[in-house]
Every structure is written in C-alpha cells, then in structure tokens.
Write an enzyme that holds these catalytic residues in place. Sequence first.
Site, PDB file in Angstrom:
ATOM      1  N   LYS A 294       1.065  -1.068   0.019  1.00 43.90           N
ATOM      2  CA  LYS A 294       0.006  -0.021   0.020  1.00 43.90           C
ATOM      3  C   LYS A 294       1.071   1.122   0.237  1.00 43.90           C
ATOM      4  O   LYS A 294       0.824   2.112  -0.624  1.00 43.90           O
ATOM      5  CB  LYS A 294      -1.089  -0.083   1.002  1.00 43.90           C
ATOM      6  CG  LYS A 294      -2.304  -1.262   1.334  1.00 43.90           C
ATOM      7  CD  LYS A 294      -2.715  -1.021   2.414  1.00 43.90           C
ATOM      8  CE  LYS A 294      -3.715  -2.076   1.872  1.00 43.90           C
ATOM      9  NZ  LYS A 294      -4.580  -2.822   2.921  1.00 43.90           N
TER      10      LYS A 294
ATOM     11  N   GLN B  49      -4.728  -1.565   9.629  1.00 43.30           N
ATOM     12  CA  GLN B  49      -4.695  -3.087   8.900  1.00 43.30           C
ATOM     13  C   GLN B  49      -5.447  -4.247  10.042  1.00 43.30           C
ATOM     14  O   GLN B  49      -5.325  -4.006  11.088  1.00 43.30           O
ATOM     15  CB  GLN B  49      -3.525  -3.293   8.734  1.00 43.30           C
ATOM     16  CG  GLN B  49      -2.666  -4.510   8.040  1.00 43.30           C
ATOM     17  CD  GLN B  49      -3.177  -4.494   6.793  1.00 43.30           C
ATOM     18  OE1 GLN B  49      -3.659  -3.548   5.855  1.00 43.30           O
ATOM     19  NE2 GLN B  49      -3.949  -5.658   6.127  1.00 43.30           N
TER      20      GLN B  49
ATOM     21  N   ASP C 124     -12.003   2.462   3.800  1.00 44.29           N
ATOM     22  CA  ASP C 124     -11.696   1.496   3.050  1.00 44.29           C
ATOM     23  C   ASP C 124     -13.549   0.725   3.369  1.00 44.29           C
ATOM     24  O   ASP C 124     -13.862   0.065   3.023  1.00 44.29           O
ATOM     25  CB  ASP C 124     -11.458   0.305   4.557  1.00 44.29           C
ATOM     26  CG  ASP C 124      -9.731  -0.271   3.751  1.00 44.29           C
ATOM     27  OD1 ASP C 124     -10.065   0.501   3.147  1.00 44.29           O
ATOM     28  OD2 ASP C 124      -8.893  -0.680   4.802  1.00 44.29           O
TER      29      ASP C 124
END
Length: 287
Positions: free
Chosen positions: A52, A96, A119
Amino acid sequence: MIKLDGLEVSNRLRESLKGQIATWEADNKRPPGLSVILVGEDPASQVYVAHKEKACGQVGIKSEVIKMSAVSTFTEVEARIDKLNNDPNIDGILVQLPLPKHLNERKVLELIDPKKDPDGLTIENIGLFYGGTHRVKSCTPNGVMEILKHYNIEVEGKKAVVIGRSQIVGLPMFNLLQQANATVTLCHSRTANLREHTLGADIVVAAAGIPEFLGKDDFKKDSVVIDVGIHRKEIDGKNKLVGDVRYAELDGWVKAATPVPKGVGPMTITMLLQNTFELAQAKTSIN
Ligand code: NAD
C-alpha cells in the site's frame, strides 16, 4: 478466453490518478495523505502494508505507516486515531486488519472519522454504501466492477452468482452487482448444490477462500469468471499464488476470467488509492 488483466487495468487507473493528484496537489499546496496503522507484527499484514505504501508513492499520495506494539491498549490506539482525525493533512486513516485478539475490531474501526475512512468500514459508511448513496465503495468489489467495465462486460440483466458473504468481499460485491442491475444470487458455506447455481450464471465471482476448488465443470459455457481468492501454494519448491479457481482449465470454455496473481489483487489497492483521493477532494470541496 479473454484474460481479464487486473494489473493492466490497475496500471491505467493509477496513471490517470497520478495526473489528477498532481493537479489537486498544485491547487491545494499539499498531497493527499494516508495513514496506515499497523498493530503488531503479523507477517502478511506487513507485506500488505508495504504494498500500500509503495502504491501511494506511485500516484503521489503521501503515506505514513504507524507501527504500534502488539500489546497496545485500546486507549493507546484511540489516542493515535484521534490525532489523525484532527490532522488536516490526513485524508485517509486505515487500520490494518486483523488486529491482535485483545482489541475489538468494530470498536477500533468506529474510532475513525467516517470522512477519513477509505476502506468504508465504519458503520456510517457501510450504511451509506448499502443505502445507495456511498461515500466510498468497498475496495475489492469496486475493483471487480472496474475490471468488468474496462472489458465492456455487460452486467445489467445478467445472472450473477457471488460465492462468499464476508463483509469485505461477498456482501458488498452482491450490493454493487445488484446496483448495476444484475440478478444476483449470494452463495455461501451453507448453500446446497453450489454448482447448480454457478452453472446457471453469466458472471461468477468466487470469494470462498478455498484454494482451486472451482474448475471448468462449475461454469456455464461462455460465462465470465472473477476469482477473488488469494492463496499461497508451494509449486516445484517455489511459493506461488493461486486463487479459488483452477484458471488453466477454463481456456476454450468460459468467455473471460481473471488470473491469480495479476487479477483482482492489484485492483484492491488501486481502489484504496482512489477512495483516499476522493475523500481528499470531498474535504476540500466542503471547506
Ligand atoms: P472469509 O473467510 O471471510 O469468507 C469466505 C466466505 O466464503 C464465507 O462467507 C463463506 O460462507 C463462504 N464459503 C466458504 N466455504 C464455502 C463453500 N464451500 N461454498 C460456498 N461458499 C463458501 O473470506 P474473505 O475475506 O471474503 O476472502 C475470500 C478470499 O478472497 C480469500 O482467499 C482472501 O484471501 C481473498 N481476498 C482477496 C482480496 C484481493 O484483493 N484479491 C481481498 C480480500 C480477500
């Protein structure tokens, strides 16, 4: 069989994003910013976070990885997220997953300001997404939709089967396909006669998380197969990636399919970059 090359689609989208971000940065005197919080030292998570970070660099998003010890308390994580919520240079905050067992994932995710949630995992953003007025779309399913769009694969009026009902893949995939006017069947671990469903489908999205469990016999002739699964497998002494589908069997039978690797995988990160940029744009358009 057409190879649905997610890496190629992803590269094109990243190139386009890079240009848009450069213009935005010139106007706003700063790049979009993404912070990734990594709690603990899970090896797979470390690899994902590194990918990422690299991808952010490619398109001009300023990223930082905040590494926190595996024994961090909820209050410590809360303090970090609060700081980022109040930082005007940060547009996206990503925690995460998975988190160490002692931290409640839902409670931690809810600490993120929904306007900084690329997200789309906060309850507010999940609600907006299923209500049809999304702030951001779920990364992996949206990546699938972009692949279908790029290859001009018609979705409207088609019969689609989604295998898997997780919060990050199966359910949002179902939602995006039905929003695109497909007739969608959601299959899962308790579905009886899975093959009966997949054999009737024009489009199958496989996200069961079982290595190579679907092959030619599971699909209708000239259907489209999207393989979301990612699994490590040792082949000839080398570590390789495989999906939920035995891709090599499909040639000459289905119309198009995504390979693993270089299928859906690269698109997930690209959608994260796009979402971060969209959040940055939304912030500046309100201010
Ligand atoms: P998950 O384990 O949370 O969900 C799996 C789903 O599959 C469940 O809903 C379950 O009901 C269903 N399932 C299990 N066995 C089944 C069976 N025999 N028949 C039908 N359905 C069955 O997994 P997930 O997080 O949704 O991920 C699925 C796969 O996708 C994994 O391999 C994961 O690594 C991969 N993944 C890839 C990306 C990407 O970027 N390509 C992103 C996320 C997940």
